[in-house]
Design a protein around this motif. Structure first.
Motif, PDB file in Angstrom:
ATOM      1  N   SER A 108      26.731  -0.232 -25.917  1.00 13.19           N
ATOM      2  CA  SER A 108      26.201  -0.942 -27.091  1.00 13.19           C
ATOM      3  C   SER A 108      26.660  -2.394 -27.085  1.00 13.19           C
ATOM      4  N   GLY A 124      10.673  -4.904 -24.943  1.00 10.27           N
ATOM      5  CA  GLY A 124      10.301  -4.056 -23.811  1.00 10.27           C
ATOM      6  C   GLY A 124       9.280  -2.991 -24.170  1.00 10.27           C
ATOM      7  N   THR A 149      21.946 -10.568 -25.426  1.00 11.56           N
ATOM      8  CA  THR A 149      20.547 -10.631 -25.870  1.00 11.56           C
ATOM      9  C   THR A 149      20.488 -11.276 -27.251  1.00 11.56           C
ATOM     10  N   VAL A 201      19.506 -11.150 -36.145  1.00 11.25           N
ATOM     11  CA  VAL A 201      18.848 -12.429 -35.861  1.00 11.25           C
ATOM     12  C   VAL A 201      18.197 -12.977 -37.139  1.00 11.25           C
TER      13      VAL A 201
HETATM   14  C1  HEM Z   1      17.516  -9.893 -29.686  1.00 13.72           C
HETATM   15  C2  HEM Z   1      18.198  -8.890 -29.230  1.00 13.72           C
HETATM   16  C3  HEM Z   1      17.750  -7.913 -28.181  1.00 13.72           C
HETATM   17  C4  HEM Z   1      16.732  -7.997 -27.262  1.00 13.72           C
HETATM   18  C5  HEM Z   1      15.743  -9.121 -27.071  1.00 13.72           C
HETATM   19  C6  HEM Z   1      16.767  -6.784 -26.469  1.00 13.72           C
HETATM   20  C7  HEM Z   1      15.891  -6.503 -25.432  1.00 13.72           C
HETATM   21  C8  HEM Z   1      15.927  -5.358 -24.671  1.00 13.72           C
HETATM   22  C9  HEM Z   1      15.040  -5.084 -23.569  1.00 13.72           C
HETATM   23  C10 HEM Z   1      13.929  -5.994 -23.046  1.00 13.72           C
HETATM   24  C11 HEM Z   1      15.381  -3.869 -23.065  1.00 13.72           C
HETATM   25  C12 HEM Z   1      14.744  -3.158 -21.870  1.00 13.72           C
HETATM   26  C13 HEM Z   1      13.489  -2.447 -22.345  1.00 13.72           C
HETATM   27  C14 HEM Z   1      12.672  -1.841 -21.242  1.00 13.72           C
HETATM   28  O1  HEM Z   1      13.239  -1.290 -20.285  1.00 13.72           O
HETATM   29  O2  HEM Z   1      11.422  -1.914 -21.299  1.00 13.72           O
HETATM   30  C15 HEM Z   1      16.487  -3.365 -23.856  1.00 13.72           C
HETATM   31  C16 HEM Z   1      17.088  -2.150 -23.650  1.00 13.72           C
HETATM   32  C17 HEM Z   1      18.183  -1.726 -24.381  1.00 13.72           C
HETATM   33  N1  HEM Z   1      18.747  -2.336 -25.468  1.00 13.72           N
HETATM   34 FE1  HEM Z   1      18.214  -4.100 -26.279  1.00 13.72          FE
HETATM   35  N2  HEM Z   1      17.789  -5.995 -26.909  1.00 13.72           N
HETATM   36  C18 HEM Z   1      18.413  -6.635 -27.960  1.00 13.72           C
HETATM   37  C19 HEM Z   1      19.466  -6.170 -28.707  1.00 13.72           C
HETATM   38  C20 HEM Z   1      20.043  -4.938 -28.579  1.00 13.72           C
HETATM   39  C21 HEM Z   1      21.046  -4.403 -29.463  1.00 13.72           C
HETATM   40  C22 HEM Z   1      21.602  -5.067 -30.724  1.00 13.72           C
HETATM   41  C23 HEM Z   1      21.402  -3.199 -28.963  1.00 13.72           C
HETATM   42  C24 HEM Z   1      22.417  -2.309 -29.632  1.00 13.72           C
HETATM   43  C25 HEM Z   1      22.922  -1.295 -29.202  1.00 13.72           C
HETATM   44  C26 HEM Z   1      20.601  -2.961 -27.764  1.00 13.72           C
HETATM   45  C27 HEM Z   1      20.662  -1.848 -26.946  1.00 13.72           C
HETATM   46  C28 HEM Z   1      19.820  -1.590 -25.879  1.00 13.72           C
HETATM   47  C29 HEM Z   1      19.946  -0.423 -25.013  1.00 13.72           C
HETATM   48  C30 HEM Z   1      21.014   0.645 -25.104  1.00 13.72           C
HETATM   49  C31 HEM Z   1      18.898  -0.500 -24.083  1.00 13.72           C
HETATM   50  C32 HEM Z   1      18.563   0.491 -22.970  1.00 13.72           C
HETATM   51  C33 HEM Z   1      17.485   1.454 -23.422  1.00 13.72           C
HETATM   52  C34 HEM Z   1      17.132   2.486 -22.346  1.00 13.72           C
HETATM   53  O3  HEM Z   1      17.270   2.203 -21.157  1.00 13.72           O
HETATM   54  O4  HEM Z   1      16.697   3.587 -22.705  1.00 13.72           O
HETATM   55  N3  HEM Z   1      19.777  -4.040 -27.572  1.00 13.72           N
HETATM   56  N4  HEM Z   1      16.798  -4.292 -24.833  1.00 13.72           N
END
Ligand code: HEM
Length: 489
Positions: A307, A442, A314, A458
């Motif tokens: 986390s 995503g 990001t 944000v």
């Molecule tokens: C502006 C903030 C954020 C952006 C732009 C963002 C963007 C992304 C993107 C593009 C992916 C990959 C999606 C895909 O494979 O198609 C992702 C995956 C992930 N994000 Fe975020 N994220 C943000 C904030 C967060 C926050 C606050 C958390 C809190 C825990 C988080 C946890 C995760 C996790 C655990 C994954 C992996 C999901 C998986 O593989 O099943 N992200 N994020």
């Protein structure tokens, strides 16, 4: 003679039959694969050499998302190439991403794991795990904590930390970038571990930083750069071998990752022993877990660091993008401030309850997410079966990248896409597109699981900053310097 091959006698007829069936089935599959391959070409793309594929000099490392847009003019929306036998596919259009990553999510939700990822423990991060039962169980845990209805539990922490951050903007001696990075990590360390950190330079946040830096410096998010990882037995290659430093770096990363996971975990264990009132999220999760269920405890442990790592940079990128936009577009800043003054009255800080009454602030938030998506090309989804799409053959095991940047800068959808224009999100009926339509998060079953928490962090940063600070008055900061390369790396 027969006994030599079958020392325990002839196998029963059913076994022979089964073996025959398996052989037959394999031949059919092989036949189908070959016919698919023969019938349908790979999508177009730059050609490389046999086995090594596209030379690294041809794979862009800077602003790579723009290069794929350029290549798209020649090859189209689907760009295919290979590196060390691995197939890569870049999707430049939203339609293709919806068709392949959303509609076919059942077979395009894998992540490739190599021997090197095992050395560096990257395979323990849910975000990098193959599409498997292990991932499903982790994703379920993340979903319970970060789903839309549950993220309000973090709002008191977000509010306090963001208000403090805004207050600090007036007098802090730290750079804006450090302040943003600190608040982003403060929120996550408090939310997950109930640990207070005072700076992004402390040991625990630094482990996180080192891990992100490794991924950025090793170009892990660039299509094709990880190709060398697929060379058989690469983990045994010596350090003088091309890419040998990267192999050694994976070993170092293993140590960084272990520290990143263990240090806050140990701190929570200490707190749980010494403070009967300690109620961090990790402690709550442990309290409802059977102490003998080692698999679940392991999952909770890695949930914590994953986390932190997934959220910090990001969110930092999105926040920094906001500051950049406000410094370049003072008229947008003034309009946002006027709305806050009118709706809240001068001097009152916004809260989450005000969100629906602040459409222009909402529009700024949407534009921040569109203008500089934090992950311009997201994370690769690997295909688990052969796919035929629009007459092209996409083999099983292809790493598929959605060029999010191309989609959020598509001039047929967004007029003057490089301009920061919040008004483009305002509609006559006063409604906004569903929050899940934000492409920066995503696609498919791998869509960002923390997106609701990210939206809150944000949005409140934008609203609270505009309510309290005029951004052009930041002390000696050239905000644009933070974006020397168009995004955070
Ligand atoms: C502006 C903030 C954020 C952006 C732009 C963002 C963007 C992304 C993107 C593009 C992916 C990959 C999606 C895909 O494979 O198609 C992702 C995956 C992930 N994000 Fe975020 N994220 C943000 C904030 C967060 C926050 C606050 C958390 C809190 C825990 C988080 C946890 C995760 C996790 C655990 C994954 C992996 C999901 C998986 O593989 O099943 N992200 N994020």
């Amino acid at each position: 003679m027969i006994d030599y091959f079958f020392p325990n006698g002839l196998p029963p007829t059913s076994t022979v039959g089964m073996a025959g069936s398996i052989l037959g089935l394999s031949m059919v599959i092989l036949f189908l694969r070959y016919t698919s391959r023969d019938k349908y070409p790979y999508p177009p793309g730059p050609k490389g050499y046999w086995y090594t594929g596209l030379p690294s000099t041809k794979v862009p490392s800077k602003k790579f998302w723009l290069t794929y847009i350029e290549w798209g003019k020649k090859y189209g929306d689907l760009i295919h190439f290979t590196r060390f036998g691995k197939h890569y596919l870049v999707l430049n259009s939203l339609q293709a991403a919806r068709d392949i990553l959303d509609k076919q999510a059942r077979i395009t939700s894998d992540r490739a794991n190599t021997q090197l990822d095992g050395i560096s423990h990257l395979e323990e991060f849910m975000s990098l795990q193959p599409y498997s039962d292990k991932w499903r169980k982790s994703r379920k845990l993340f979903h319970q904590i970060f789903r839309a209805e549950a993220t309000s539990q973090f709002r008191p922490i977000q509010t306090q930390q963001i208000y403090d951050f805004v207050e600090g903007l007036r007098f802090s001696k730290h750079t804006l970038k450090d302040q943003i990075s600190t608040v982003s990590q403060k929120i996550m360390f408090a939310a997950i571990y109930d640990l207070e950190i005072s700076s992004n330079k402390e040991e625990m946040p630094v482990h996180n930083r080192e891990m992100i830096d490794f991924n950025v410096s090793s170009n892990s998010f660039i299509p094709g750069w990880d190709g060398f990882k697929y060379i058989p037995f690469i983990q045994h290659f010596p350090s003088w071998f091309p890419n040998g430093q990267l192999i050694a770096a994976h070993r170092t990363l293993g140590q960084v990752t272990e520290d990143g996971v263990n240090k806050p975990w140990d701190a929570v264990q200490e707190k749980m022993k010494s403070d009967g009132d300690h109620a961090s999220l990790i402690a709550k999760l442990l309290s409802r877990t059977d102490p003998e269920n080692h698999e679940e405890i392991h999952r909770i442990k890695w949930f914590g660091f994953t986390s932190i790592a997934a959220a910090s940079d990001t969110t930092v990128t999105a926040m920094s993008t906001f500051f950049l936009a406000m410094s370049i577009y003072p008229e947008v800043q003034s309009k946002g401030q006027e709305e806050l003054d009118t709706v809240l009255g001068k001097g009152r800080m916004p809260t989450f309850d005000d969100r629906a009454s602040l459409p222009y602030i909402e529009a700024i938030f949407r534009e921040v997410m569109r203008w500089h998506p934090a992950f311009p090309m997201g994370m690769a989804h690997d295909s688990m079966e052969d796919i035929i799409y629009n007459g092209y053959y996409i083999p099983k095991g292809t790493s598929i990248y959605a060029n999010i940047w191309a989609m959020t800068h598509d001039p047929s959808v967004y007029k003057d896409p490089d301009q920061f224009i919040p008004e483009r999100h305002l509609r006559k009926d006063g409604h906004f597109d569903n929050i899940n339509s934000i492409l920066a998060y995503g696609f498919g079953r791998r869509v960002c699981v923390g997106r609701y928490m990210a939206n809150d962090t944000v949005w409140l940063t934008i609203a609270a900053t505009l309510a309290a600070v005029k951004i052009s008055t930041l002390p000696n900061e050239n905000v644009e310097d933070y974006f020397s390369d168009g995004a955070f790396w």
